[in-house]
Design a protein around this motif. Structure first.
Motif, PDB file in Angstrom:
ATOM      1  N   PHE C  36       0.814  -1.213   0.000  1.00  0.00           N
ATOM      2  CA  PHE C  36       0.000   0.000   0.000  1.00  0.00           C
ATOM      3  C   PHE C  36       0.847   1.264   0.000  1.00  0.00           C
ATOM      4  CE2 PHE C  36      -4.186  -1.487  -0.117  1.00  0.00           C
ATOM      5  CZ  PHE C  36      -4.204  -2.709   0.504  1.00  0.00           C
ATOM      6  N   PHE C 101       0.727  -0.108   5.396  1.00  0.00           N
ATOM      7  CA  PHE C 101      -0.213   0.949   5.760  1.00  0.00           C
ATOM      8  C   PHE C 101       0.508   2.059   6.519  1.00  0.00           C
ATOM      9  CE2 PHE C 101      -3.854   3.169   7.120  1.00  0.00           C
ATOM     10  CZ  PHE C 101      -3.826   3.342   8.486  1.00  0.00           C
ATOM     11  N   LEU C 103       3.606   2.824   6.328  1.00  0.00           N
ATOM     12  CA  LEU C 103       4.434   3.552   5.372  1.00  0.00           C
ATOM     13  C   LEU C 103       3.596   4.517   4.547  1.00  0.00           C
ATOM     14  CD1 LEU C 103       6.818   0.707   4.182  1.00  0.00           C
ATOM     15  CD2 LEU C 103       7.411   2.678   5.572  1.00  0.00           C
ATOM     16  N   LEU C 104       2.405   4.091   4.165  1.00  0.00           N
ATOM     17  CA  LEU C 104       1.502   4.962   3.406  1.00  0.00           C
ATOM     18  C   LEU C 104       1.228   6.244   4.198  1.00  0.00           C
ATOM     19  CD1 LEU C 104      -0.480   5.317   0.973  1.00  0.00           C
ATOM     20  CD2 LEU C 104      -2.175   4.128   2.346  1.00  0.00           C
ATOM     21  N   ILE C 105       0.925   6.064   5.489  1.00  0.00           N
ATOM     22  CA  ILE C 105       0.636   7.213   6.341  1.00  0.00           C
ATOM     23  C   ILE C 105       1.891   8.043   6.556  1.00  0.00           C
ATOM     24  CG2 ILE C 105      -0.165   7.929   8.609  1.00  0.00           C
ATOM     25  CD1 ILE C 105      -2.342   6.771   6.881  1.00  0.00           C
ATOM     26  N   LEU C 106       3.026   7.356   6.632  1.00  0.00           N
ATOM     27  CA  LEU C 106       4.295   8.057   6.783  1.00  0.00           C
ATOM     28  C   LEU C 106       4.511   9.005   5.619  1.00  0.00           C
ATOM     29  CD1 LEU C 106       6.740   7.853   8.805  1.00  0.00           C
ATOM     30  CD2 LEU C 106       7.854   6.449   7.107  1.00  0.00           C
ATOM     31  N   GLU C 108       2.208  10.211   3.725  1.00  0.00           N
ATOM     32  CA  GLU C 108       1.194  11.269   3.743  1.00  0.00           C
ATOM     33  C   GLU C 108       1.564  12.365   4.742  1.00  0.00           C
ATOM     34  OE1 GLU C 108      -2.855   9.740   3.729  1.00  0.00           O
ATOM     35  OE2 GLU C 108      -3.488  11.568   4.777  1.00  0.00           O
ATOM     36  N   SER C 109       2.034  11.964   5.918  1.00  0.00           N
ATOM     37  CA  SER C 109       2.367  12.981   6.905  1.00  0.00           C
ATOM     38  C   SER C 109       3.615  13.753   6.478  1.00  0.00           C
ATOM     39  CB  SER C 109       2.556  12.357   8.292  1.00  0.00           C
ATOM     40  OG  SER C 109       3.523  11.341   8.246  1.00  0.00           O
ATOM     41  N   SER C 112       2.485  16.223   3.983  1.00  0.00           N
ATOM     42  CA  SER C 112       1.776  17.323   4.650  1.00  0.00           C
ATOM     43  C   SER C 112       2.748  18.301   5.266  1.00  0.00           C
ATOM     44  CB  SER C 112       0.868  16.778   5.753  1.00  0.00           C
ATOM     45  OG  SER C 112      -0.048  15.869   5.235  1.00  0.00           O
ATOM     46  N   LEU C 113       3.794  17.759   5.869  1.00  0.00           N
ATOM     47  CA  LEU C 113       4.783  18.614   6.512  1.00  0.00           C
ATOM     48  C   LEU C 113       5.534  19.469   5.499  1.00  0.00           C
ATOM     49  CD1 LEU C 113       6.657  16.605   9.262  1.00  0.00           C
ATOM     50  CD2 LEU C 113       5.495  18.797   9.482  1.00  0.00           C
ATOM     51  N   ARG C 215      -3.981  16.824  -2.844  1.00  0.00           N
ATOM     52  CA  ARG C 215      -3.905  16.998  -1.409  1.00  0.00           C
ATOM     53  C   ARG C 215      -3.169  15.776  -0.861  1.00  0.00           C
ATOM     54  NH1 ARG C 215      -9.201  14.950  -2.320  1.00  0.00           N
ATOM     55  NH2 ARG C 215      -9.416  13.225  -0.905  1.00  0.00           N
ATOM     56  N   SER C 217      -3.702  13.397   1.041  1.00  0.00           N
ATOM     57  CA  SER C 217      -4.346  12.097   1.193  1.00  0.00           C
ATOM     58  C   SER C 217      -4.754  11.475  -0.131  1.00  0.00           C
ATOM     59  CB  SER C 217      -5.581  12.239   2.084  1.00  0.00           C
ATOM     60  OG  SER C 217      -6.447  13.205   1.518  1.00  0.00           O
ATOM     61  N   SER C 220      -3.698   7.752  -0.790  1.00  0.00           N
ATOM     62  CA  SER C 220      -4.400   6.692  -0.055  1.00  0.00           C
ATOM     63  C   SER C 220      -5.691   6.356  -0.764  1.00  0.00           C
ATOM     64  CB  SER C 220      -4.743   7.117   1.369  1.00  0.00           C
ATOM     65  OG  SER C 220      -3.836   8.040   1.847  1.00  0.00           O
ATOM     66  N   ASN C 221      -6.395   7.410  -1.156  1.00  0.00           N
ATOM     67  CA  ASN C 221      -7.668   7.200  -1.815  1.00  0.00           C
ATOM     68  C   ASN C 221      -7.496   6.435  -3.115  1.00  0.00           C
ATOM     69  OD1 ASN C 221     -10.039   8.190  -3.652  1.00  0.00           O
ATOM     70  ND2 ASN C 221     -10.660   8.543  -1.553  1.00  0.00           N
ATOM     71  N   ILE C 224      -6.553   2.677  -2.898  1.00  0.00           N
ATOM     72  CA  ILE C 224      -7.686   1.801  -2.596  1.00  0.00           C
ATOM     73  C   ILE C 224      -8.497   1.540  -3.858  1.00  0.00           C
ATOM     74  CG2 ILE C 224      -9.831   1.591  -1.304  1.00  0.00           C
ATOM     75  CD1 ILE C 224      -7.399   1.206   0.389  1.00  0.00           C
TER      76      ILE C 224
END
Lengths: 252, 290, 288
Positions: C36, C101, C103-106, C108-109, C112-113, C215, C217, C220-221, C224
């Motif tokens: 992911f 998962f 890593l995906l959020i990693l 994304e954050s 964002s930063l 954006r 995120s 992630s979208n 999926i």
């Protein structure tokens, strides 16, 4: 009208199963009689484990029927069949690795533990359950530290605990997949005596084994299976022709 | 002023603790990696917000915030009927990410990206919970009840079956346990308590937006549970305190608020990876994450 | 004409989803795990391309090349550093999903930063002139998206189907142990697999950057949707994943006629859910 109980606890009729075009069970029929030790013997890949899987419900047959106590269990789930009285010992030692031996055995005692509301409100009758466990272990003549984790036991001890577990679980028959494989001759001798003792206690055992000599000493009936087909269904006395075994084991 | 700061922290810690202990029941204890757990929180928050804004009495809104996620928990649990655990995790991952987008885009119902504001504070027994002290007591009370309830479950024989399912699902089945039924019950309980936590959050902050559904928040819950140690309620409690200290420390270090959000998620992700790699039992876990 | 608009929309959305699906399922096909983090790589590529074109002002061609190189490099890095170690530790599939998962959020954050959470749009840096087909407008960038997707599909399928490395990939995909015994260096094949998959992620990112507003995120979208497409088409079939991506695109565009557009994503979930429950192997997958 009183229906007399048939002698056969399990009846397998014309069961076939294929995996990806490969026929693993070919029209198998056999009956497992009560209070008997029935052994199924055959080389690796002959279908013994698949047959057990079909009986216990983890695999559904392509055709044929399976009866437990005259009820057709072909379409039932694993846990339903188990609760109808089937205890199973797998070929590979099978435990809950992060739970103690005590917890492993407590899980076998009944299925009251799946009742959510009851278990939140009432406390568990641990004293009674522990007594059942200690009695069974004494019967089997084994002493282990119940707080140990399964991996801390020797292989032989693990196998005996698995037998204890299958006895503790309410059951009508115990199905065992290669119970003595990998055990020392001394242990095998103990197991032989144990199985004969179990039979005296009116247990019904259905086991798969490689070791024909072992099987000859304890079984009431021996079923020969090869390439998914039942070849012979007979008693140890009638098997005088050892070359038949050799022929099957060394391949045709 | 310091009392307000501490009470505020107490409320947040309680809300996260309730959410995380519920997650520990489904993941640590039963082995269900439900990445949509955060969606249950979001559903609870939005349900209570929408109902409160329409004048629903608080206790009814609280109850419905717990019940609403149960519907989705049940639907997701259906994946467990015939398929292995990974399929369930994948379905929950999809649900978590897609539900965030749906909430983000549905403006009439949820206010879209701007969310909902001016959620009324609860009025219970004539007491106005605008007072932060009262609200903190209320929140802590509900959290303790929830944690105690989960503790009862975990220590009971039902809890033992959950551990068994986590350890060896097929063996549990062959011992006669209806693992599907048990998984459904666990998910329903976890979703109810988490929905309640969401309601407590919405009524306290009086403003919610789609970030309550954000999969990034799932990382916070995962970090708490993994750091604390799987299947250990004590671990989750301690983990909540530790993990929630991180943004406080960042605030103390004068880091701008805009950055704290993603920075803390980044830190949590790294903490998670480090723990999974080097200390899979976390602080108090008897089971390793593997 | 409404129907042409519909077809064009479906082609564009479907192409994007199919691109993501094939990059994602390539890794599953060869390496048997769900990566992911692929979504994170897509997001990063999209942002990098955006920055290069919009702020650094580099020509489109060079921006594309740099983005692809960066993407491939990061993908290989991740494989070598993170995934290889997990393979050596024989991590369970559930844990691999969890870690990908994380890593995906990693990603994304991190994005964002570094880039901020505000929405970014590549237009007007890209021209919006276009063609008119049957009275419907399709912009040149959109044409390029469809062409780039088709090009990627063909290249990937030819590569996997007809080159030596592709043959080894299929061997490893079919039976890893057997391939190893036959002398194939599976780690090397995994590396190639990741290079290809990451390049596709880079292309996906560029395409996304051109067509959609960015954006953090977004990856992630999209992953999926790509995942849903792979499941629908057949997770073990590359052709199936492409088809699945177009199916999801099609159903989404059909769905917006009946449902409020906010619920578009619900369609993807329902499709995924139904396939998981009733036909997990997808349309073209074999019974694994």
């Amino acid at each position: 009208m009183v229906k007399s109980q048939s002698n056969d606890i399990i009846s397998i009729e014309n069961v076939s199963k294929s995996f990806g075009g490969h026929l693993v069970l070919d029209n198998c029929s056999l009956k497992v009689r009560r209070n008997n030790i029935t052994a199924i013997v055959g080389p690796n890949g002959s279908g013994k484990t698949t047959l057990f899987n079909v009986i216990c419900g983890s695999i559904k047959p392509d055709s044929g029927d399976i009866y437990l106590d005259e009820k057709n269990i072909k379409t039932l789930s694993v846990n339903r069949i188990s609760n109808m009285g089937v205890s199973r010992i797998f070929q590979q030692s099978s435990f809950f690795p992060n739970l103690s031996i005590a917890q492993n055995l407590l899980l076998a005692i009944d299925d009251e533990d799946t009742k959510f509301v009851k278990n939140i409100i009432c406390a568990e009758p641990l004293k009674d359950k522990e007594k059942i466990i200690t009695d069974t272990l004494r019967l089997l003549g084994i002493k282990v530290n119940l707080e140990h984790l399964p991996h801390e036991l020797s292989f032989g001890q693990q196998r005996i605990i698995e037998i204890a577990r299958s006895l503790i679980k309410p059951h009508k028959i115990i199905i065992m997949d290669e119970p003595v494989s990998g055990l020392s001759p001394a242990m095998k001798k103990n197991m032989k005596n144990l199985f004969l003792q179990l039979k005296k206690n009116k247990e019904t055992l259905f086991l798969a084994e490689h070791d024909i000599n072992f099987v000859n000493k304890i079984a009431d009936r021996i079923v020969l299976i090869d390439k998914g087909r039942i070849i012979l269904d007979t008693t140890p006395k009638k098997i005088k022709n050892k070359s038949l075994f050799a022929k099957i084991y060394l391949g045709e | 002023m310091i009392e307000v700061y501490i009470l505020n922290l107490v409320i947040f810690i309680s809300i996260y603790m309730l959410t995380s202990v519920s997650f520990n029941l489904s993941f640590g204890q039963t082995g269900l990696l439900n990445l949509a757990h955060i969606s249950f929180f979001g559903l609870g928050a939005y349900t209570s917000a929408i109902l409160s804004l329409r004048g629903t009495p608080f206790f009814l809104a609280l109850l419905l915030s717990g019940l609403m996620p149960m519907i989705f928990a049940f639907i997701l649990s259906l994946v467990n009927r015939k398929l292995k655990g990974d399929y369930f995790t994948l379905a929950t991952l999809a649900f978590a990410i897609l539900s965030y987008n749906i909430v983000l885009n549905s403006v009439e119902l949820t206010g879209g990206p701007h969310g909902l504001r001016n959620i009324p504070k609860p009025i219970i027994f004539g007491l106005d919970f605008n007072n932060i002290f009262l609200y903190a007591i209320f929140t802590v009370f509900l959290t303790l009840m929830g944690v105690f309830f989960i503790h009862r479950i975990a220590k009971s024989s039902f809890g033992r079956v959950c551990l068994a399912i986590r350890d060896n699902n097929d063996l549990a089945e062959s011992l006669g346990k209806n693992t599907f039924k048990i998984k459904v019950i666990v998910l329903l309980v976890a979703s109810f308590l988490t929905g309640v936590a969401g309601c407590l959050y919405a009524s306290y902050v009086t403003f919610i937006d789609p970030t309550v559904f954000d999969a990034m928040e799932m990382i916070t819950i995962l970090a708490i549970v993994v750091l604390g140690g799987l299947a250990s309620i004590k671990g989750t409690i301690v983990g909540t305190f530790i993990i929630l200290m991180v943004p406080e420390i960042l605030r103390f270090l004068d880091i701008s608020t805009a950055i704290i959000g993603p920075l803390r998620v980044l830190l949590y992700s790294l903490i998670l990876l480090v723990i999974i790699y080097y200390k899979p039992r976390g602080l108090y876990g008897k089971i390793a994450i593997e | 004409m409404v129907i042409t608009q519909f077809i064009i929309n479906t082609l564009i959305t479907g192409s994007i989803y199919a691109l993501i699906a094939i990059g994602f399922s390539l890794v599953y096909y060869v390496m048997k795990f769900f990566n992911f983090a692929h979504g994170g790589l897509i997001t990063l590529s999209a942002y990098v391309f955006y920055i290069l074109v919009r702020f650094v002002g580099i020509d489109l061609i060079y921006s594309i090349v740099i983005t692809l190189l960066l993407s491939a490099f990061l993908g290989v890095l991740f494989n070598a550093v993170v995934y290889r170690n997990l393979r050596l530790k024989k991590t369970s599939t559930a844990m691999l999903i969890l870690i990908s998962f994380i890593l995906l959020i990693l990603f994304e954050s991190f994005i964002s930063l570094v880039f901020g959470v505000d929405i970014k749009l590549l237009f007007p840096a890209i021209s919006t002139e276009g063609l008119y087909i049957f009275g419907t407008r399709i912009t040149y960038p959109q044409v390029y998206i469809i062409l780039a997707s088709i090009f990627t599909f063909c290249t990937t399928i030819i590569f996997v189907g007809y080159t030596k490395i592709g043959k080894y990939m299929r061997a490893v995909a079919d039976n890893k142990e057997l391939a190893e015994i036959s002398g194939i260096n599976t780690e090397r094949i995994f590396q190639y697999c990741f290079i290809l998959s990451s390049l596709i992620a880079g292309i996906s990112g560029i395409v996304v950057s051109v067509e959609k507003s960015l954006r953090p995120s977004i990856g992630s979208n999209l992953i999926i949707k790509g995942f849903a497409g792979s499941v629908a088409g057949g997770i073990n079939s590359l052709l199936g994943s492409i088809l699945g991506g177009y199916i999801i695109g099609f159903l989404e565009n059909v769905g917006v006629w009946f449902l409020p557009s906010a619920y578009k994503d619900a369609i993807t979930f329902v499709v995924l859910f139904l396939f998981l429950i009733f036909r997990p192997r997808g349309i073209f997958g074999d019974k694994a």
